[in-house]
Scaffold this motif. Sequence first.
Motif, PDB file in Angstrom:
ATOM      1  N   UNK A 137       0.851  -1.195   0.000  1.00  0.00           N
ATOM      2  CA  UNK A 137       0.000   0.000   0.000  1.00  0.00           C
ATOM      3  C   UNK A 137       0.883   1.240   0.000  1.00  0.00           C
ATOM      4  N   UNK A 138       0.253   2.379  -0.251  1.00  0.00           N
ATOM      5  CA  UNK A 138       0.988   3.643  -0.240  1.00  0.00           C
ATOM      6  C   UNK A 138       1.612   3.883   1.134  1.00  0.00           C
ATOM      7  N   UNK A 139       0.862   3.621   2.176  1.00  0.00           N
ATOM      8  CA  UNK A 139       1.371   3.840   3.542  1.00  0.00           C
ATOM      9  C   UNK A 139       2.546   2.909   3.839  1.00  0.00           C
ATOM     10  N   UNK A 140       2.454   1.665   3.383  1.00  0.00           N
ATOM     11  CA  UNK A 140       3.553   0.729   3.577  1.00  0.00           C
ATOM     12  C   UNK A 140       4.809   1.178   2.828  1.00  0.00           C
ATOM     13  N   UNK A 141       4.633   1.826   1.680  1.00  0.00           N
ATOM     14  CA  UNK A 141       5.778   2.331   0.920  1.00  0.00           C
ATOM     15  C   UNK A 141       6.539   3.367   1.752  1.00  0.00           C
ATOM     16  N   UNK A 142       5.800   4.263   2.383  1.00  0.00           N
ATOM     17  CA  UNK A 142       6.441   5.297   3.197  1.00  0.00           C
ATOM     18  C   UNK A 142       7.175   4.654   4.373  1.00  0.00           C
ATOM     19  N   UNK A 143       6.512   3.750   5.054  1.00  0.00           N
ATOM     20  CA  UNK A 143       7.149   3.075   6.192  1.00  0.00           C
ATOM     21  C   UNK A 143       8.359   2.267   5.763  1.00  0.00           C
ATOM     22  N   UNK A 144       8.310   1.682   4.574  1.00  0.00           N
ATOM     23  CA  UNK A 144       9.442   0.908   4.076  1.00  0.00           C
ATOM     24  C   UNK A 144      10.665   1.795   3.881  1.00  0.00           C
ATOM     25  N   UNK A 145      10.452   2.986   3.342  1.00  0.00           N
ATOM     26  CA  UNK A 145      11.564   3.921   3.137  1.00  0.00           C
ATOM     27  C   UNK A 145      12.160   4.321   4.484  1.00  0.00           C
TER      28      UNK A 145
END
Length: 149
Positions: free
Chosen positions: A34-42
Motif C-alpha cells: 500500500x501507499x502507507x507501507x511504501x512510506x514506512x518501508x523507506x
Amino acid sequence: HYFGAKDELLLATMRHILAELTADTLRALGSANSARERVSAVVAVNFSDIQFQPETIAAWLAFYVEAQKSSAWRRLLKVYARRLHSNLMSGLTGILPRAEADRAAEATAAMIDGLYIRRALKDGVPDAATAIALVEDYLETKLGERRKQ
C-alpha cells in the motif's frame, strides 16, 4: 593504499553506502502492498541494521560536512536527497494531495537526516527502533490531521 587521499576513501565509502541504500530501498518498496507501507518501508530502510551503524553514521556526518565545501560532494548529496524525496513521495502521493505530500516528504527526510546527526553526536549504540518510532509518530500525526479534514 588504494586511495590517494582520505577524501577519495570517504567518497568511495559514501558511493557504496548509497548503492546499498538504493538497493535495499528498491527491495523494500517492491514488497510494500500500500501507499502507507511504501512510506514506512523507506523509513525502515534508512534505519536498518545495515545503515544505522556507528561507522555508517560517522561516514554520513563526514559526508554532510564535506558537501558544504565541495561542489562534487554537494552534487552527490543532492542526488541522495532527491532520491529520498522521490521514494517518500511514491507513497505519500497516494495518501495526501501533492503539495501536502511534498511538505510531508521534506519533513520526513529532514527528520531522517537529523536523527543521523543526533546519533552521531551521542555515545552508545544507535537506537533504530526509537528513530523509526519518532518518524512514524510524525507521519501518523500528519496523516491523522488529514483524515480529520
